[in-house]
Design a protein around this motif. Sequence first.
Motif, PDB file in Angstrom:
ATOM      1  N   TYR A 143       3.163 -11.677  -1.034  1.00 29.42           N
ATOM      2  CA  TYR A 143       2.930 -10.545  -0.135  1.00 29.42           C
ATOM      3  C   TYR A 143       1.534 -10.677   0.457  1.00 29.42           C
ATOM      4  CZ  TYR A 143       1.911  -5.945   1.692  1.00 29.42           C
ATOM      5  OH  TYR A 143       1.532  -4.910   2.524  1.00 29.42           O
ATOM      6  N   VAL A 144       1.474 -10.764   1.789  1.00 25.24           N
ATOM      7  CA  VAL A 144       0.215 -10.866   2.512  1.00 25.24           C
ATOM      8  C   VAL A 144      -0.023  -9.519   3.202  1.00 25.24           C
ATOM      9  CG1 VAL A 144      -1.098 -12.109   4.278  1.00 25.24           C
ATOM     10  CG2 VAL A 144       0.579 -13.334   2.871  1.00 25.24           C
ATOM     11  N   ALA A 145      -0.912  -8.699   2.622  1.00 20.70           N
ATOM     12  CA  ALA A 145      -1.159  -7.353   3.144  1.00 20.70           C
ATOM     13  C   ALA A 145      -1.704  -7.381   4.572  1.00 20.70           C
ATOM     14  CB  ALA A 145      -2.123  -6.599   2.230  1.00 20.70           C
ATOM     15  N   SER A 201       6.232  -5.264  -1.147  1.00 18.72           N
ATOM     16  CA  SER A 201       4.815  -4.897  -1.039  1.00 18.72           C
ATOM     17  C   SER A 201       4.320  -3.988  -2.157  1.00 18.72           C
ATOM     18  CB  SER A 201       4.545  -4.242   0.309  1.00 18.72           C
ATOM     19  OG  SER A 201       5.264  -3.038   0.422  1.00 18.72           O
ATOM     20  N   SER A 202       5.215  -3.311  -2.879  1.00 15.49           N
ATOM     21  CA  SER A 202       4.752  -2.451  -3.988  1.00 15.49           C
ATOM     22  C   SER A 202       5.781  -2.443  -5.109  1.00 15.49           C
ATOM     23  CB  SER A 202       4.489  -1.028  -3.497  1.00 15.49           C
ATOM     24  OG  SER A 202       5.665  -0.452  -2.988  1.00 15.49           O
ATOM     25  N   HIS A 203       5.282  -2.610  -6.312  1.00 18.09           N
ATOM     26  CA  HIS A 203       6.172  -2.631  -7.470  1.00 18.09           C
ATOM     27  C   HIS A 203       6.710  -1.235  -7.737  1.00 18.09           C
ATOM     28  CE1 HIS A 203       5.557  -6.800  -8.396  1.00 18.09           C
ATOM     29  NE2 HIS A 203       4.286  -6.629  -8.107  1.00 18.09           N
ATOM     30  N   MET A 204       7.979  -1.178  -8.126  1.00 15.38           N
ATOM     31  CA  MET A 204       8.678   0.106  -8.192  1.00 15.38           C
ATOM     32  C   MET A 204       8.908   0.647  -9.596  1.00 15.38           C
ATOM     33  SD  MET A 204      11.454  -0.408  -5.139  1.00 15.38           S
ATOM     34  CE  MET A 204      12.033  -2.032  -5.628  1.00 15.38           C
ATOM     35  N   MET A 205       8.734  -0.157 -10.616  1.00 17.12           N
ATOM     36  CA  MET A 205       9.037   0.303 -11.963  1.00 17.12           C
ATOM     37  C   MET A 205       7.866   1.104 -12.522  1.00 17.12           C
ATOM     38  SD  MET A 205      11.088  -2.723 -13.809  1.00 17.12           S
ATOM     39  CE  MET A 205      12.402  -3.601 -13.010  1.00 17.12           C
ATOM     40  N   GLU A 206       8.119   2.377 -12.751  1.00 15.46           N
ATOM     41  CA  GLU A 206       7.067   3.254 -13.272  1.00 15.46           C
ATOM     42  C   GLU A 206       6.717   2.889 -14.701  1.00 15.46           C
ATOM     43  OE1 GLU A 206       7.579   7.434 -12.634  1.00 15.46           O
ATOM     44  OE2 GLU A 206       8.688   7.074 -10.773  1.00 15.46           O
ATOM     45  N   GLY A 207       5.451   3.052 -15.025  1.00 21.55           N
ATOM     46  CA  GLY A 207       4.986   2.793 -16.374  1.00 21.55           C
ATOM     47  C   GLY A 207       4.749   1.332 -16.682  1.00 21.55           C
ATOM     48  N   ALA A 251       2.583 -24.877  14.178  1.00 22.06           N
ATOM     49  CA  ALA A 251       3.417 -24.124  13.254  1.00 22.06           C
ATOM     50  C   ALA A 251       3.271 -24.643  11.821  1.00 22.06           C
ATOM     51  CB  ALA A 251       4.872 -24.192  13.691  1.00 22.06           C
ATOM     52  N   ALA A 252       3.035 -25.934  11.677  1.00 13.89           N
ATOM     53  CA  ALA A 252       2.954 -26.532  10.358  1.00 13.89           C
ATOM     54  C   ALA A 252       1.518 -26.591   9.828  1.00 13.89           C
ATOM     55  CB  ALA A 252       3.557 -27.933  10.390  1.00 13.89           C
ATOM     56  N   GLN A 253       0.603 -25.980  10.520  1.00 17.55           N
ATOM     57  CA  GLN A 253      -0.796 -26.026  10.120  1.00 17.55           C
ATOM     58  C   GLN A 253      -1.025 -25.209   8.847  1.00 17.55           C
ATOM     59  OE1 GLN A 253      -3.451 -24.398  13.071  1.00 17.55           O
ATOM     60  NE2 GLN A 253      -4.793 -26.158  12.820  1.00 17.55           N
ATOM     61  N   GLU A 254      -1.853 -25.746   7.955  1.00 20.63           N
ATOM     62  CA  GLU A 254      -2.156 -25.028   6.713  1.00 20.63           C
ATOM     63  C   GLU A 254      -2.982 -23.781   6.993  1.00 20.63           C
ATOM     64  OE1 GLU A 254      -2.124 -27.681   2.715  1.00 20.63           O
ATOM     65  OE2 GLU A 254      -4.041 -27.372   3.675  1.00 20.63           O
ATOM     66  N   LYS A 255      -2.676 -22.739   6.227  1.00 20.32           N
ATOM     67  CA  LYS A 255      -3.416 -21.481   6.302  1.00 20.32           C
ATOM     68  C   LYS A 255      -3.822 -21.085   4.899  1.00 20.32           C
ATOM     69  CE  LYS A 255      -1.957 -18.050   8.779  1.00 20.32           C
ATOM     70  NZ  LYS A 255      -1.130 -16.974   9.350  1.00 20.32           N
ATOM     71  N   THR A 256      -4.828 -20.218   4.811  1.00 19.25           N
ATOM     72  CA  THR A 256      -5.235 -19.660   3.526  1.00 19.25           C
ATOM     73  C   THR A 256      -5.141 -18.144   3.619  1.00 19.25           C
ATOM     74  OG1 THR A 256      -6.691 -21.526   3.065  1.00 19.25           O
ATOM     75  CG2 THR A 256      -7.117 -19.496   1.851  1.00 19.25           C
ATOM     76  N   TRP A 257      -4.534 -17.548   2.603  1.00 12.96           N
ATOM     77  CA  TRP A 257      -4.376 -16.096   2.557  1.00 12.96           C
ATOM     78  C   TRP A 257      -4.922 -15.541   1.252  1.00 12.96           C
ATOM     79  CZ3 TRP A 257      -0.123 -19.317   3.386  1.00 12.96           C
ATOM     80  CH2 TRP A 257       0.479 -19.251   4.650  1.00 12.96           C
ATOM     81  N   ASP A 258      -5.464 -14.324   1.315  1.00 19.09           N
ATOM     82  CA  ASP A 258      -5.665 -13.509   0.121  1.00 19.09           C
ATOM     83  C   ASP A 258      -4.395 -12.690   0.033  1.00 19.09           C
ATOM     84  OD1 ASP A 258      -8.172 -14.489  -0.513  1.00 19.09           O
ATOM     85  OD2 ASP A 258      -9.215 -13.007   0.684  1.00 19.09           O
ATOM     86  N   ALA A 259      -3.681 -12.824  -1.063  1.00 18.90           N
ATOM     87  CA  ALA A 259      -2.344 -12.246  -1.138  1.00 18.90           C
ATOM     88  C   ALA A 259      -2.046 -11.766  -2.556  1.00 18.90           C
ATOM     89  CB  ALA A 259      -1.324 -13.292  -0.700  1.00 18.90           C
ATOM     90  N   HIS A 260      -0.802 -11.372  -2.773  1.00 21.52           N
ATOM     91  CA  HIS A 260      -0.342 -10.863  -4.061  1.00 21.52           C
ATOM     92  C   HIS A 260       0.986 -11.533  -4.380  1.00 21.52           C
ATOM     93  CE1 HIS A 260      -0.310  -7.828  -7.264  1.00 21.52           C
ATOM     94  NE2 HIS A 260       0.983  -7.717  -7.048  1.00 21.52           N
ATOM     95  N   ILE A 261       1.124 -12.026  -5.601  1.00 19.18           N
ATOM     96  CA  ILE A 261       2.409 -12.581  -6.024  1.00 19.18           C
ATOM     97  C   ILE A 261       3.252 -11.419  -6.525  1.00 19.18           C
ATOM     98  CG2 ILE A 261       3.633 -14.155  -7.561  1.00 19.18           C
ATOM     99  CD1 ILE A 261       1.970 -15.592  -5.433  1.00 19.18           C
ATOM    100  N   THR A 262       4.288 -11.146  -5.788  1.00 23.07           N
ATOM    101  CA  THR A 262       5.202 -10.044  -6.079  1.00 23.07           C
ATOM    102  C   THR A 262       6.572 -10.651  -6.348  1.00 23.07           C
ATOM    103  OG1 THR A 262       6.039  -7.932  -5.220  1.00 23.07           O
ATOM    104  CG2 THR A 262       5.713  -9.689  -3.605  1.00 23.07           C
ATOM    105  N   ASP A 263       7.595  -9.842  -6.233  1.00 22.87           N
ATOM    106  CA  ASP A 263       8.951 -10.379  -6.301  1.00 22.87           C
ATOM    107  C   ASP A 263       9.705  -9.896  -5.067  1.00 22.87           C
ATOM    108  OD1 ASP A 263      10.849  -7.942  -7.195  1.00 22.87           O
ATOM    109  OD2 ASP A 263       8.890  -7.804  -8.185  1.00 22.87           O
ATOM    110  N   GLU A 264      10.784 -10.574  -4.737  1.00 21.39           N
ATOM    111  CA  GLU A 264      11.513 -10.261  -3.504  1.00 21.39           C
ATOM    112  C   GLU A 264      12.131  -8.863  -3.517  1.00 21.39           C
ATOM    113  OE1 GLU A 264      14.152 -13.623  -3.088  1.00 21.39           O
ATOM    114  OE2 GLU A 264      12.630 -14.735  -1.961  1.00 21.39           O
ATOM    115  N   MET A 265      12.467  -8.350  -4.681  1.00 23.62           N
ATOM    116  CA  MET A 265      13.076  -7.024  -4.750  1.00 23.62           C
ATOM    117  C   MET A 265      12.043  -5.929  -4.480  1.00 23.62           C
ATOM    118  SD  MET A 265      15.551  -5.320  -7.682  1.00 23.62           S
ATOM    119  CE  MET A 265      14.752  -6.207  -8.967  1.00 23.62           C
ATOM    120  N   CYS A 266      10.874  -6.021  -5.061  1.00 29.15           N
ATOM    121  CA  CYS A 266       9.851  -4.988  -4.893  1.00 29.15           C
ATOM    122  C   CYS A 266       9.056  -5.156  -3.594  1.00 29.15           C
ATOM    123  CB  CYS A 266       8.888  -4.991  -6.075  1.00 29.15           C
ATOM    124  SG  CYS A 266       9.639  -4.363  -7.603  1.00 29.15           S
TER     125      CYS A 266
END
Length: 118
Positions: free
Chosen positions: A73-75, A47-53, A30-45
């Motif tokens: 966010y790990v897709a 998987s997808s950012h919501m503010m238009e423009g 469980a404590a083993q290191e992993k590597t991900w290709d991911a996206h730094i988002t925020d907890e409110m949005c």
Amino acid sequence: MRIHRHRRFGLFAVTLAAAALALALAAGAAAQEKTWDAHITDEMCGSSHMMEGMTDPECAKACQEMGSALALYVAAEDLVYAIADQEQVQPFAGTDVRVTGTVSEDGKSVTITSIEAR
């Protein structure tokens, strides 16, 4: 068939040792290191950012100003993980990254050991 007391104790000790080993191996996995290709988002949005423009970085920063913490966010897993060290990921807000770290026991957060832009 009657088992002598010392044999029963021996069987109990072996069983107990095997159980302890299994738990230790599970905890280590469980404590083993992993590597991900991911996206730094925020907890409110999430998987997808919501503010238009706004671009993803602009949206993540605006959400942060409204009190939302940055998250990972790990897709590939369709999961959003909380990040304890917000300062570490601040320069990457709203961008794609390669992250190495460990997932918490409850599976809800990641402790990042390295991060780089993709």
